[in-house]
Write an enzyme that holds these catalytic residues in place. Structure first.
Site, PDB file in Angstrom:
ATOM      1  N   GLY A 161       0.838  -1.206   0.000  1.00  0.00           N
ATOM      2  CA  GLY A 161       0.000   0.000   0.000  1.00  0.00           C
ATOM      3  C   GLY A 161       0.865   1.244   0.000  1.00  0.00           C
ATOM      4  N   ARG A 192      13.337   9.893  -2.696  1.00  0.00           N
ATOM      5  CA  ARG A 192      14.138  11.053  -3.127  1.00  0.00           C
ATOM      6  C   ARG A 192      15.439  11.135  -2.326  1.00  0.00           C
ATOM      7  NH1 ARG A 192      14.156  16.100  -0.584  1.00  0.00           N
ATOM      8  NH2 ARG A 192      14.614  17.933  -1.886  1.00  0.00           N
ATOM      9  N   ARG A 210       0.942  -5.149  -5.836  1.00  0.00           N
ATOM     10  CA  ARG A 210       1.033  -6.408  -5.089  1.00  0.00           C
ATOM     11  C   ARG A 210       1.371  -7.489  -6.110  1.00  0.00           C
ATOM     12  NH1 ARG A 210      -2.770  -3.554  -1.785  1.00  0.00           N
ATOM     13  NH2 ARG A 210      -1.733  -3.174   0.195  1.00  0.00           N
ATOM     14  N   GLY A 229       5.430  -1.986   3.676  1.00  0.00           N
ATOM     15  CA  GLY A 229       4.923  -2.509   4.944  1.00  0.00           C
ATOM     16  C   GLY A 229       5.522  -3.859   5.279  1.00  0.00           C
ATOM     17  N   ASP A 230       4.940  -4.535   6.280  1.00  0.00           N
ATOM     18  CA  ASP A 230       5.547  -5.789   6.739  1.00  0.00           C
ATOM     19  C   ASP A 230       5.553  -6.870   5.655  1.00  0.00           C
ATOM     20  OD1 ASP A 230       2.809  -5.998   6.916  1.00  0.00           O
ATOM     21  OD2 ASP A 230       2.792  -6.965   8.886  1.00  0.00           O
ATOM     22  N   THR A 232       4.050   2.536   5.513  1.00  0.00           N
ATOM     23  CA  THR A 232       2.641   2.129   5.581  1.00  0.00           C
ATOM     24  C   THR A 232       1.902   3.084   6.499  1.00  0.00           C
ATOM     25  OG1 THR A 232       1.090   0.483   6.441  1.00  0.00           O
ATOM     26  CG2 THR A 232       3.314   0.384   7.324  1.00  0.00           C
ATOM     27  N   ASP A 287      -0.418   2.199   8.324  1.00  0.00           N
ATOM     28  CA  ASP A 287      -0.925   1.427   9.466  1.00  0.00           C
ATOM     29  C   ASP A 287      -0.037   1.496  10.713  1.00  0.00           C
ATOM     30  OD1 ASP A 287      -3.021   0.679   7.888  1.00  0.00           O
ATOM     31  OD2 ASP A 287      -2.243  -1.306   7.406  1.00  0.00           O
ATOM     32  N   ASP A 292       2.394  -0.393  11.630  1.00  0.00           N
ATOM     33  CA  ASP A 292       2.394  -1.717  12.253  1.00  0.00           C
ATOM     34  C   ASP A 292       3.663  -2.521  11.937  1.00  0.00           C
ATOM     35  OD1 ASP A 292       1.874  -2.088   9.590  1.00  0.00           O
ATOM     36  OD2 ASP A 292       0.234  -3.507   9.859  1.00  0.00           O
ATOM     37  N   ARG A 305     -18.154  15.298  13.538  1.00  0.00           N
ATOM     38  CA  ARG A 305     -18.618  15.699  14.865  1.00  0.00           C
ATOM     39  C   ARG A 305     -19.641  16.847  14.754  1.00  0.00           C
ATOM     40  NH1 ARG A 305     -16.700  15.573  20.106  1.00  0.00           N
ATOM     41  NH2 ARG A 305     -14.903  14.302  19.647  1.00  0.00           N
ATOM     42  N   ARG A 344      -6.029  -2.946   8.605  1.00  0.00           N
ATOM     43  CA  ARG A 344      -6.442  -4.333   8.361  1.00  0.00           C
ATOM     44  C   ARG A 344      -6.146  -5.199   9.576  1.00  0.00           C
ATOM     45  NH1 ARG A 344      -3.820  -6.315   2.946  1.00  0.00           N
ATOM     46  NH2 ARG A 344      -2.215  -5.136   4.002  1.00  0.00           N
ATOM     47  N   ALA A 363     -13.069  11.020  20.389  1.00  0.00           N
ATOM     48  CA  ALA A 363     -14.148  10.051  20.114  1.00  0.00           C
ATOM     49  C   ALA A 363     -14.574   9.356  21.401  1.00  0.00           C
ATOM     50  CB  ALA A 363     -13.663   9.018  19.096  1.00  0.00           C
ATOM     51  N   GLU A 364     -15.854   9.056  21.507  1.00  0.00           N
ATOM     52  CA  GLU A 364     -16.365   8.415  22.722  1.00  0.00           C
ATOM     53  C   GLU A 364     -15.935   6.947  22.788  1.00  0.00           C
ATOM     54  OE1 GLU A 364     -18.191  10.738  21.013  1.00  0.00           O
ATOM     55  OE2 GLU A 364     -17.872  12.115  22.687  1.00  0.00           O
ATOM     56  N   LYS A 373     -29.096  11.517  29.765  1.00  0.00           N
ATOM     57  CA  LYS A 373     -28.535  12.583  30.621  1.00  0.00           C
ATOM     58  C   LYS A 373     -28.261  13.855  29.824  1.00  0.00           C
ATOM     59  CE  LYS A 373     -26.171   9.254  33.548  1.00  0.00           C
ATOM     60  NZ  LYS A 373     -24.914   8.496  33.479  1.00  0.00           N
ATOM     61  N   ARG A 402     -25.435   6.938  11.764  1.00  0.00           N
ATOM     62  CA  ARG A 402     -24.897   6.987  10.397  1.00  0.00           C
ATOM     63  C   ARG A 402     -23.485   6.399  10.397  1.00  0.00           C
ATOM     64  NH1 ARG A 402     -29.440   8.066   9.698  1.00  0.00           N
ATOM     65  NH2 ARG A 402     -30.369   9.759   8.495  1.00  0.00           N
TER      66      ARG A 402
HETATM   67  P1  ADP Z   1       2.542  -4.250   2.691  1.00  0.00           P
HETATM   68  O1  ADP Z   1       3.960  -4.244   2.281  1.00  0.00           O
HETATM   69  O2  ADP Z   1       1.917  -2.889   2.631  1.00  0.00           O
HETATM   70  O3  ADP Z   1       2.321  -4.973   4.000  1.00  0.00           O
HETATM   71  P2  ADP Z   1       1.472  -6.566   1.253  1.00  0.00           P
HETATM   72  O4  ADP Z   1       1.322  -7.411   2.483  1.00  0.00           O
HETATM   73  O5  ADP Z   1       0.340  -6.578   0.277  1.00  0.00           O
HETATM   74  O6  ADP Z   1       1.706  -5.036   1.571  1.00  0.00           O
HETATM   75  O7  ADP Z   1       2.806  -7.035   0.515  1.00  0.00           O
HETATM   76  C1  ADP Z   1       3.243  -6.401  -0.662  1.00  0.00           C
HETATM   77  C2  ADP Z   1       3.954  -7.401  -1.537  1.00  0.00           C
HETATM   78  O8  ADP Z   1       5.083  -7.931  -0.846  1.00  0.00           O
HETATM   79  C3  ADP Z   1       3.130  -8.626  -1.914  1.00  0.00           C
HETATM   80  O9  ADP Z   1       2.261  -8.403  -2.997  1.00  0.00           O
HETATM   81  C4  ADP Z   1       4.223  -9.617  -2.277  1.00  0.00           C
HETATM   82  O10 ADP Z   1       4.733  -9.355  -3.560  1.00  0.00           O
HETATM   83  C5  ADP Z   1       5.303  -9.277  -1.249  1.00  0.00           C
HETATM   84  N1  ADP Z   1       5.128 -10.178  -0.096  1.00  0.00           N
HETATM   85  C6  ADP Z   1       4.259 -10.078   0.924  1.00  0.00           C
HETATM   86  N2  ADP Z   1       4.348 -11.147   1.753  1.00  0.00           N
HETATM   87  C7  ADP Z   1       5.297 -11.945   1.216  1.00  0.00           C
HETATM   88  C8  ADP Z   1       5.831 -13.214   1.567  1.00  0.00           C
HETATM   89  N3  ADP Z   1       5.418 -13.879   2.654  1.00  0.00           N
HETATM   90  N4  ADP Z   1       6.776 -13.751   0.762  1.00  0.00           N
HETATM   91  C9  ADP Z   1       7.235 -13.092  -0.334  1.00  0.00           C
HETATM   92  N5  ADP Z   1       6.742 -11.908  -0.728  1.00  0.00           N
HETATM   93  C10 ADP Z   1       5.804 -11.329   0.030  1.00  0.00           C
HETATM   94  O1  F6P Z   2      -1.680   0.262   3.475  1.00  0.00           O
HETATM   95  C1  F6P Z   2      -2.298  -0.589   4.402  1.00  0.00           C
HETATM   96  C2  F6P Z   2      -3.749  -0.578   4.138  1.00  0.00           C
HETATM   97  O2  F6P Z   2      -4.090   0.747   4.116  1.00  0.00           O
HETATM   98  C3  F6P Z   2      -4.669  -1.332   5.097  1.00  0.00           C
HETATM   99  O3  F6P Z   2      -4.991  -0.636   6.258  1.00  0.00           O
HETATM  100  C4  F6P Z   2      -5.843  -1.634   4.209  1.00  0.00           C
HETATM  101  O4  F6P Z   2      -6.610  -2.695   4.643  1.00  0.00           O
HETATM  102  C5  F6P Z   2      -5.175  -1.938   2.917  1.00  0.00           C
HETATM  103  O5  F6P Z   2      -4.013  -1.150   2.873  1.00  0.00           O
HETATM  104  C6  F6P Z   2      -6.032  -1.757   1.705  1.00  0.00           C
HETATM  105  O6  F6P Z   2      -5.219  -1.662   0.583  1.00  0.00           O
HETATM  106  P1  F6P Z   2      -5.663  -1.987  -0.918  1.00  0.00           P
HETATM  107  O7  F6P Z   2      -6.991  -1.395  -1.103  1.00  0.00           O
HETATM  108  O8  F6P Z   2      -4.601  -1.332  -1.718  1.00  0.00           O
HETATM  109  O9  F6P Z   2      -5.671  -3.469  -1.033  1.00  0.00           O
END
Ligand code: ADP
Ligand code: F6P
Length: 321
Positions: free
Chosen positions: A13, A23, A74, A104-105, A128, A130, A132, A157, A174, A189-190, A214, A246
């Site tokens: 993402g 850059r 991806r 991301g991870d 990312t 997130d 995370d 609000r 996610r 936020a409550e 109340k 809503r």
């Molecule tokens: P993010 O990097 O934001 O967490 P994704 O989890 O969608 O996003 O991972 C991005 C890309 O990284 C995937 O489409 C894939 O190409 C690669 N990737 C993710 N997990 C693995 C994995 N377990 N092994 C190899 N490549 C991975």
């Molecule tokens: O970048 C992380 C994230 O924003 C998550 O919080 C979300 O679920 C996901 O990406 C959605 O990404 P996409 O719509 O690109 O699959």
């Protein structure tokens, strides 16, 4: 020590500040006399050989832009060994001796597996919204996304108060409640519902009804998409409370936009450190922040651990609600 060329890519993402980070990688490498290639569209582009040399001017007029000029994607094929072998072959065919991966991870996991095959040193940067990635307090783009969500909740609000409504705001996350926690606390936020913390919807609804009796004028419930769907939550809350409810799903609005100053500065600092480390022979690290300072984290530790939600934030949210 790298004297020839490195490459930089963004993956997964997109997040605001990825441009600033890339850059910084490009300009730092060129300053050190090392050539830089940009891989377009993440691992998909690596496998399709969408790999082009960059100059200092290739990254002009970018620091203020959201998204990523390198493109992102991806790529299922990269999860296979054959896919990664093809990626490595393409990198080597351009004479690339080291790679900076911003993502991301998932993307960093891909990098760790590529590194295990040998042949190319890898440095990761956490990118990312997130927030995370294990081992770092901060990921590139999280500040902009949290501010975007905050701005939206401020607006919701106003209308919630005008109508005495409950508004459920679904934010991204996610697997992580960081964005919900930050935007929820900052907006007052409550209720903040996140995947990491159990909640009892019956209790919440009883409390809301009591508070309305109340004199409360409105209620904001921020929910992370990974905890439950905003639409589903809105339906249950409306039914259980009998109060006009809503839902607003902020969605990909949170991923875009011009990065905040914090994201630009931190992304630039991380990009510089990544390029310098890679060029000096470092591999298998992720650069992040700990208490305001740049730190290096072992890549394998980072991808093999799940970052917990800061318990201090969870505690604060429960005290202030
Ligand atoms: P993010 O990097 O934001 O967490 P994704 O989890 O969608 O996003 O991972 C991005 C890309 O990284 C995937 O489409 C894939 O190409 C690669 N990737 C993710 N997990 C693995 C994995 N377990 N092994 C190899 N490549 C991975
Ligand atoms: O970048 C992380 C994230 O924003 C998550 O919080 C979300 O679920 C996901 O990406 C959605 O990404 P996409 O719509 O690109 O699959």
């Amino acid at each position: 020590m790298i004297t020839g060329a490195i490459a930089v890519m963004t993956s997964g993402g997109d997040s605001p500040g990825m441009n600033a980070a890339a850059r910084a990688v490009v300009r730092t490498a060129l300053y050190e006399g090392v050539r830089v290639f940009g891989i377009q569209n993440g691992y998909k582009g690596m496998l399709a050989d969408e790999i082009y040399e960059l100059e200092a001017r290739s990254v002009s007029d970018l620091i203020q832009r959201g998204g990523t000029f390198l493109g992102t994607a991806r790529c299922k094929e990269f999860k296979t060994e054959e896919g990664r072998k093809l990626g490595l072959k393409n990198l080597q065919s351009h004479g690339i001796e080291g790679l900076v991966i911003i993502g991301g991870d998932g993307s960093l996991t891909g990098g760790a597996l590529l590194s295990k095959m040998g042949g190319i040193p890898i440095v990761g940067l956490p990118g990312t919204i997130d927030n995370d990635v294990w081992g770092t307090d901060y990921t590139i783009g999280c500040d902009t996304a949290a501010n975007t969500a905050l701005d939206a909740i401020n607006k919701l609000r106003d209308t919630a108060s005008a109508h005495r409504r409950i508004i459920v705001v679904e934010v991204m996350g996610r697997n992580s409640g960081w964005l919900a926690m930050m935007s929820g606390i900052a907006s007052g936020a409550e209720y903040i519902i996140v995947p990491e913390v159990k909640y009892d919807l019956d209790d919440i609804c009883h409390e809301i009804v009591d508070d309305y009796k109340k004199g409360r004028r409105y209620t904001i419930i921020v929910v992370a998409e990974g905890a439950c769907s905003g639409v589903g939550l809105k339906n249950v809350v409306q039914e259980k409370t009998g109060i006009d409810t809503r839902v607003s799903i902020l969605g990909h609005i949170q991923r875009g936009g011009s990065p905040t100053m914090e994201d630009r500065i931190k992304a630039s600092m991380l990009g510089e450190r990544a390029a310098l480390a890679l060029i000096s022979g470092v591999s298998n690290v992720v650069f992040g922040f700990d208490e305001g300072k740049v730190v290096s984290i072992n890549l394998f530790d980072s991808v093999n651990n799940k970052k917990p939600l800061d318990p201090e934030l969870v505690r604060l949210a429960s005290v202030l609600k």
